[in-house]
Design a protein around this motif. Structure first.
Motif, short mmCIF file in Angstrom:
data_model
loop_
_atom_site.label_atom_id
_atom_site.label_comp_id
_atom_site.label_asym_id
_atom_site.label_seq_id
_atom_site.Cartn_x
_atom_site.Cartn_y
_atom_site.Cartn_z
N MET A 24 92.08 8.12 -7.20
CA MET A 24 91.42 8.20 -8.36
C MET A 24 92.26 7.77 -9.83
O MET A 24 93.44 8.14 -9.93
N GLU A 25 91.59 6.52 -10.74
CA GLU A 25 92.54 6.24 -11.54
C GLU A 25 92.56 7.28 -12.71
O GLU A 25 91.41 8.14 -12.81
N ARG A 26 93.72 7.24 -13.49
CA ARG A 26 93.83 8.09 -14.57
C ARG A 26 94.07 7.41 -15.84
O ARG A 26 94.90 6.36 -15.60
N ILE A 27 93.57 7.75 -16.83
CA ILE A 27 93.78 7.06 -18.17
C ILE A 27 94.33 7.88 -19.27
O ILE A 27 93.82 9.14 -19.28
N GLU A 28 95.42 7.58 -19.85
CA GLU A 28 96.13 8.51 -20.49
C GLU A 28 96.03 8.19 -22.20
O GLU A 28 96.14 8.95 -23.06
N SER A 29 95.56 6.76 -22.33
CA SER A 29 95.86 6.35 -23.90
C SER A 29 94.54 6.20 -24.35
O SER A 29 93.51 5.68 -23.70
N THR A 30 94.13 6.75 -25.64
CA THR A 30 93.06 6.63 -26.50
C THR A 30 92.84 5.05 -26.87
O THR A 30 91.62 4.54 -27.21
N GLN A 31 93.67 4.13 -26.65
CA GLN A 31 93.59 2.67 -26.96
C GLN A 31 93.40 1.97 -25.76
O GLN A 31 93.04 0.88 -25.96
N ASN A 32 92.91 2.47 -24.52
CA ASN A 32 92.66 1.88 -23.50
C ASN A 32 91.37 1.05 -23.65
O ASN A 32 90.38 1.84 -24.30
N LYS A 33 91.52 -0.19 -23.21
CA LYS A 33 89.96 -0.84 -23.74
C LYS A 33 88.59 -0.22 -22.92
O LYS A 33 87.86 -0.20 -23.75
N VAL A 84 88.29 3.07 -22.58
CA VAL A 84 87.83 4.00 -23.43
C VAL A 84 87.17 3.70 -24.87
O VAL A 84 86.18 4.56 -25.19
N LYS A 85 87.62 2.59 -25.23
CA LYS A 85 87.03 2.22 -26.51
C LYS A 85 85.64 1.72 -26.44
O LYS A 85 84.66 1.94 -26.97
N LEU A 139 85.39 11.40 -26.62
CA LEU A 139 83.93 11.01 -25.98
C LEU A 139 82.91 12.16 -26.23
O LEU A 139 81.71 11.57 -25.69
N SER A 140 83.35 13.18 -26.50
CA SER A 140 82.40 14.46 -26.52
C SER A 140 81.41 14.57 -27.64
O SER A 140 82.28 14.32 -28.65
N ASP A 141 80.37 14.75 -27.61
CA ASP A 141 79.52 15.25 -28.71
C ASP A 141 79.12 16.53 -28.76
O ASP A 141 78.48 17.09 -29.61
#
Length: 254
Positions: free
Chosen positions: A1-10, A12-13, A83-85
């Motif tokens: 499974m891929e893991r993303i840690e940066s809020t600046q990840n493309k 994620v944006k 990402l949550s509302d």
């Protein structure tokens, strides 16, 4: 499974943009949040791009992506929160492709039409009630909040997966239903309106409800077969649009 840690990840944006109507329209995607809505999406034929799971929930929610072989990404608590509302996030979201099928609305069962309904809670409740009442679908007219607003999705509780729902022009559909011999009922409080009790329950019809403050557009009301009101015995001036529509949907459908 891929893991993303940066809020600046493309990626994620791009997901974050789905919290806006403009972003959803541009990407033709939307987010559903929480276990119930994700499971409802999986039960339906929704096209799920990816599941986004908070790092502390990966083990708990492993069954979601393993049983259907859906792509899943692990993210940090910071990204999940971004990402949550929801007031209380559950740590799981799904990115889903928007799908609308106007051809699926045939009028074989009742159809609800919404004219400038602007409160997302009302819109979601209307969709949920239309589902419970056995309606075929919902047409969301111009000027209304869109179905994929996070608050609308929460209020609908997954019912949008069970119905044909489109964003389209109400006046166009009035003509379509009339050509098919399907009666169209508006809702109004003027002197030309008749009590809904005077209408016999039936299997096919279209029902229009309107804006929380102004009701249905007068131009639309001129095109209906009949405009209905709900007799009020107490001192309240009117009913909430979702409550009024609920009474009419269950009362008019045979």
């Amino acid at each position: 499974m891929e893991r993303i840690e940066s809020t600046q990840n493309k990626q994620v944006k791009e997901w974050k943009k789905l919290l806006t109507r403009k972003g959803r329209k541009k990407q033709n995607r939307y987010l559903v949040e929480g276990l119930h809505l994700v499971e409802e999406a999986m039960k339906s034929d929704a096209e799920i791009d990816v599941l986004v799971i908070r790092e502390d929930k990966v083990t708990d929610y492993a069954y979601l992506y393993e049983e259907r072989e859906i792509d899943a990404v692990e993210v940090t608590e910071e990204i999940s929160s971004m990402l949550s509302d929801a007031v209380t996030e559950q740590g799981v979201l799904a990115v889903i492709k928007s799908q609308e099928s106007p051809e699926s609305l045939r009028g074989d069962k009742p159809v609800l039409m919404l004219d400038e309904v602007q409160d997302p809670g009302n819109l979601g409740t209307l969709i949920r009630t239309a589902d419970a009442a056995g309606f075929e679908g919902v047409i969301i007219g111009k000027g209304s909040v869109d179905l994929f607003n996070p608050k609308a999705l929460r209020s609908a509780q997954g019912s949008h997966f069970h119905l044909s729902i489109i964003h389209d022009d109400i006046e166009t559909w009035i003509s379509v239903f009339k050509d098919r011999g399907i009666p169209v009922y508006g809702t109004a409080l003027d002197e030309r309106a008749v009590s809904y009790r005077s209408i016999e329950p039936q299997e096919k019809f279209a029902l229009i409800v309107g804006n929380e403050g102004n009701g249905v557009n007068p131009q639309i009301l001129e095109q209906t077969d009949e405009n209905l009101y709900i007799p009020i015995k107490g001192q309240a001036e009117s009913l909430n649009v979702a409550i009024a529509a609920s009474i009419l949907m269950f009362s008019l459908y045979h």
